[in-house]
Design a protein around this motif. Structure first.
Motif, PDB file in Angstrom:
ATOM      1  N   VAL A 167       0.844  -1.189   0.000  1.00  0.00           N
ATOM      2  CA  VAL A 167       0.000   0.000   0.000  1.00  0.00           C
ATOM      3  C   VAL A 167       0.884   1.246   0.000  1.00  0.00           C
ATOM      4  CG1 VAL A 167      -1.788   1.271   1.236  1.00  0.00           C
ATOM      5  CG2 VAL A 167      -1.804  -1.228   1.249  1.00  0.00           C
ATOM      6  N   LEU A 168       0.621   2.141  -0.952  1.00  0.00           N
ATOM      7  CA  LEU A 168       1.333   3.417  -1.001  1.00  0.00           C
ATOM      8  C   LEU A 168       0.448   4.482  -0.363  1.00  0.00           C
ATOM      9  CD1 LEU A 168       2.839   3.449  -4.604  1.00  0.00           C
ATOM     10  CD2 LEU A 168       3.916   2.785  -2.478  1.00  0.00           C
ATOM     11  N   PRO A 169       0.741   4.853   0.878  1.00  0.00           N
ATOM     12  CA  PRO A 169      -0.099   5.849   1.546  1.00  0.00           C
ATOM     13  C   PRO A 169       0.378   7.258   1.223  1.00  0.00           C
ATOM     14  CG  PRO A 169       1.468   4.971   3.092  1.00  0.00           C
ATOM     15  CD  PRO A 169       1.727   4.295   1.771  1.00  0.00           C
ATOM     16  N   GLY A 170      -0.530   8.115   0.848  1.00  0.00           N
ATOM     17  CA  GLY A 170      -0.209   9.524   0.617  1.00  0.00           C
ATOM     18  C   GLY A 170       0.784   9.748  -0.505  1.00  0.00           C
ATOM     19  N   LEU A 171       1.320  10.930  -0.530  1.00  0.00           N
ATOM     20  CA  LEU A 171       2.288  11.284  -1.561  1.00  0.00           C
ATOM     21  C   LEU A 171       3.601  10.570  -1.314  1.00  0.00           C
ATOM     22  CD1 LEU A 171       1.618  15.129  -1.806  1.00  0.00           C
ATOM     23  CD2 LEU A 171       0.924  13.357  -3.422  1.00  0.00           C
ATOM     24  N   VAL A 172       4.217  10.107  -2.372  1.00  0.00           N
ATOM     25  CA  VAL A 172       5.518   9.467  -2.264  1.00  0.00           C
ATOM     26  C   VAL A 172       6.576  10.418  -2.822  1.00  0.00           C
ATOM     27  CG1 VAL A 172       4.691   7.100  -2.326  1.00  0.00           C
ATOM     28  CG2 VAL A 172       5.149   8.283  -4.462  1.00  0.00           C
TER      29      VAL A 172
ATOM     30  N   GLY B  82      -6.647   0.235  -7.691  1.00  0.00           N
ATOM     31  CA  GLY B  82      -7.303   1.487  -7.335  1.00  0.00           C
ATOM     32  C   GLY B  82      -6.649   2.734  -7.900  1.00  0.00           C
ATOM     33  N   PRO B  83      -6.129   2.694  -9.144  1.00  0.00           N
ATOM     34  CA  PRO B  83      -5.506   3.919  -9.662  1.00  0.00           C
ATOM     35  C   PRO B  83      -6.546   4.984  -9.977  1.00  0.00           C
ATOM     36  CG  PRO B  83      -5.545   2.264 -11.374  1.00  0.00           C
ATOM     37  CD  PRO B  83      -6.054   1.604 -10.114  1.00  0.00           C
ATOM     38  N   ASP B  84      -6.238   6.194  -9.632  1.00  0.00           N
ATOM     39  CA  ASP B  84      -7.080   7.345  -9.947  1.00  0.00           C
ATOM     40  C   ASP B  84      -7.088   7.532 -11.464  1.00  0.00           C
ATOM     41  OD1 ASP B  84      -6.918  10.668 -10.209  1.00  0.00           O
ATOM     42  OD2 ASP B  84      -8.345   9.894  -8.728  1.00  0.00           O
ATOM     43  N   PRO B  85      -8.211   7.961 -12.038  1.00  0.00           N
ATOM     44  CA  PRO B  85      -8.226   8.203 -13.490  1.00  0.00           C
ATOM     45  C   PRO B  85      -7.149   9.194 -13.933  1.00  0.00           C
ATOM     46  CG  PRO B  85     -10.460   8.201 -12.652  1.00  0.00           C
ATOM     47  CD  PRO B  85      -9.553   8.121 -11.462  1.00  0.00           C
ATOM     48  N   ALA B  86      -6.841  10.165 -13.079  1.00  0.00           N
ATOM     49  CA  ALA B  86      -5.789  11.128 -13.432  1.00  0.00           C
ATOM     50  C   ALA B  86      -4.423  10.443 -13.482  1.00  0.00           C
ATOM     51  CB  ALA B  86      -5.776  12.277 -12.424  1.00  0.00           C
ATOM     52  N   LEU B  87      -4.182   9.488 -12.584  1.00  0.00           N
ATOM     53  CA  LEU B  87      -2.920   8.752 -12.606  1.00  0.00           C
ATOM     54  C   LEU B  87      -2.829   7.908 -13.869  1.00  0.00           C
ATOM     55  CD1 LEU B  87      -0.258   7.836 -11.316  1.00  0.00           C
ATOM     56  CD2 LEU B  87      -1.567   6.096 -10.080  1.00  0.00           C
ATOM     57  N   ARG B  88      -3.918   7.252 -14.212  1.00  0.00           N
ATOM     58  CA  ARG B  88      -3.930   6.445 -15.442  1.00  0.00           C
ATOM     59  C   ARG B  88      -3.676   7.311 -16.659  1.00  0.00           C
ATOM     60  NH1 ARG B  88      -7.329   1.196 -15.174  1.00  0.00           N
ATOM     61  NH2 ARG B  88      -6.579   1.217 -17.290  1.00  0.00           N
ATOM     62  N   ALA B  89      -4.277   8.503 -16.672  1.00  0.00           N
ATOM     63  CA  ALA B  89      -4.080   9.419 -17.803  1.00  0.00           C
ATOM     64  C   ALA B  89      -2.627   9.888 -17.870  1.00  0.00           C
ATOM     65  CB  ALA B  89      -5.020  10.608 -17.684  1.00  0.00           C
ATOM     66  N   LEU B  90      -2.038  10.163 -16.707  1.00  0.00           N
ATOM     67  CA  LEU B  90      -0.648  10.609 -16.675  1.00  0.00           C
ATOM     68  C   LEU B  90       0.297   9.492 -17.114  1.00  0.00           C
ATOM     69  CD1 LEU B  90       1.218  12.965 -16.026  1.00  0.00           C
ATOM     70  CD2 LEU B  90       1.260  12.197 -13.661  1.00  0.00           C
TER      71      LEU B  90
ATOM     72  N   VAL C 108      -2.620   1.924  -4.991  1.00  0.00           N
ATOM     73  CA  VAL C 108      -2.313   3.341  -5.187  1.00  0.00           C
ATOM     74  C   VAL C 108      -3.540   4.224  -4.975  1.00  0.00           C
ATOM     75  CG1 VAL C 108      -0.377   2.922  -6.734  1.00  0.00           C
ATOM     76  CG2 VAL C 108      -2.671   3.117  -7.684  1.00  0.00           C
ATOM     77  N   ALA C 109      -4.582   3.679  -4.345  1.00  0.00           N
ATOM     78  CA  ALA C 109      -5.817   4.443  -4.149  1.00  0.00           C
ATOM     79  C   ALA C 109      -5.602   5.652  -3.252  1.00  0.00           C
ATOM     80  CB  ALA C 109      -6.906   3.542  -3.563  1.00  0.00           C
ATOM     81  N   GLY C 110      -4.706   5.566  -2.281  1.00  0.00           N
ATOM     82  CA  GLY C 110      -4.469   6.677  -1.364  1.00  0.00           C
ATOM     83  C   GLY C 110      -3.300   7.551  -1.765  1.00  0.00           C
ATOM     84  N   LEU C 111      -2.857   7.442  -2.998  1.00  0.00           N
ATOM     85  CA  LEU C 111      -1.676   8.154  -3.459  1.00  0.00           C
ATOM     86  C   LEU C 111      -1.865   9.662  -3.516  1.00  0.00           C
ATOM     87  CD1 LEU C 111       1.156   7.355  -4.323  1.00  0.00           C
ATOM     88  CD2 LEU C 111       0.347   7.266  -6.661  1.00  0.00           C
ATOM     89  N   GLY C 112      -3.090  10.118  -3.666  1.00  0.00           N
ATOM     90  CA  GLY C 112      -3.322  11.551  -3.762  1.00  0.00           C
ATOM     91  C   GLY C 112      -3.216  12.021  -5.197  1.00  0.00           C
ATOM     92  N   PRO C 113      -3.137  13.337  -5.383  1.00  0.00           N
ATOM     93  CA  PRO C 113      -3.050  13.848  -6.751  1.00  0.00           C
ATOM     94  C   PRO C 113      -1.747  13.385  -7.403  1.00  0.00           C
ATOM     95  CG  PRO C 113      -2.896  15.647  -5.148  1.00  0.00           C
ATOM     96  CD  PRO C 113      -3.155  14.397  -4.385  1.00  0.00           C
ATOM     97  N   PRO C 114      -1.859  12.757  -8.572  1.00  0.00           N
ATOM     98  CA  PRO C 114      -0.659  12.198  -9.188  1.00  0.00           C
ATOM     99  C   PRO C 114       0.233  13.277  -9.781  1.00  0.00           C
ATOM    100  CG  PRO C 114      -2.507  11.930 -10.651  1.00  0.00           C
ATOM    101  CD  PRO C 114      -3.047  12.512  -9.370  1.00  0.00           C
ATOM    102  N   GLY C 115       1.495  12.974  -9.814  1.00  0.00           N
ATOM    103  CA  GLY C 115       2.484  13.852 -10.420  1.00  0.00           C
ATOM    104  C   GLY C 115       3.567  13.007 -11.046  1.00  0.00           C
ATOM    105  N   LEU C 116       4.539  13.664 -11.623  1.00  0.00           N
ATOM    106  CA  LEU C 116       5.622  12.923 -12.272  1.00  0.00           C
ATOM    107  C   LEU C 116       6.477  12.150 -11.274  1.00  0.00           C
ATOM    108  CD1 LEU C 116       6.686  15.394 -15.073  1.00  0.00           C
ATOM    109  CD2 LEU C 116       5.355  13.304 -15.276  1.00  0.00           C
ATOM    110  N   THR C 117       6.498  12.598 -10.028  1.00  0.00           N
ATOM    111  CA  THR C 117       7.231  11.845  -9.006  1.00  0.00           C
ATOM    112  C   THR C 117       6.579  10.486  -8.794  1.00  0.00           C
ATOM    113  OG1 THR C 117       7.898  13.891  -7.921  1.00  0.00           O
ATOM    114  CG2 THR C 117       8.052  11.883  -6.623  1.00  0.00           C
ATOM    115  N   ALA C 118       5.257  10.445  -8.747  1.00  0.00           N
ATOM    116  CA  ALA C 118       4.545   9.176  -8.592  1.00  0.00           C
ATOM    117  C   ALA C 118       4.807   8.262  -9.785  1.00  0.00           C
ATOM    118  CB  ALA C 118       3.051   9.421  -8.428  1.00  0.00           C
ATOM    119  N   VAL C 119       4.832   8.826 -10.966  1.00  0.00           N
ATOM    120  CA  VAL C 119       5.121   8.042 -12.174  1.00  0.00           C
ATOM    121  C   VAL C 119       6.533   7.471 -12.094  1.00  0.00           C
ATOM    122  CG1 VAL C 119       5.441   8.188 -14.670  1.00  0.00           C
ATOM    123  CG2 VAL C 119       3.479   9.303 -13.607  1.00  0.00           C
TER     124      VAL C 119
END
Length: 143
Positions: free
Chosen positions: A21-26, A86-94, A54-65
């Protein structure tokens, strides 16, 4: 030589994949720890797959990628792979935008598309190969 097929259902030894589980921003500082966790989970479960929640990852960014790509690389080097849960649609798009495709699974464990992570590349457009001739002036410095 003859072969008699077995009757009834075949016995399948299913191994449940481990979940990370990836909690919060990494951050990039967490990459070595997360990659080591993936390698450890692959070694202990024998499933060949680590489910990365990755459901709790928060708003995705290039660091998450970057973190996810490095975790997948560590998993592949250890003989396995990761799946995203549980990937956020924004993460999938990124991920799609940068050309990475991860295998996903929903909460019930069924596996969906797209396939394992791979970089999509466009063929390069180049001019046809030809001869290049350059004139050299006496006294020009060699490059």
């Amino acid at each position: 030589m003859s072969y008699v097929p077995p009757t009834g259902l075949l016995t399948v030894d299913s191994i449940e994949p481990a979940v990370l589980v990836l909690p919060g921003l990494v951050t990039r500082d967490e990459v070595p720890r997360l990659c080591e966790a993936v390698r450890t989970l692959l070694g202990t479960t024998g499933a060949g797959v680590v489910v990365c929640d990755v459901a709790g990852l928060g708003p995705p960014g290039l660091t998450a990628v970057d973190v996810l790509a490095r975790m997948e690389l560590a998993a592949r080097r250890a003989g396995g792979r990761i799946r995203l849960r549980g990937p956020d649609p924004a993460l999938r798009a990124l991920l799609d935008l940068v050309g990475l495709r991860f295998e996903t699974c929903d909460g019930s464990g069924s596996h969906g598309l797209p396939g394992p992570v791979e970089a999509e590349r466009q063929p390069e457009e180049r001019e046809p190969a030809g001869r290049v001739q350059e004139e050299v002036e006496p006294g020009d410095a060699a490059l």
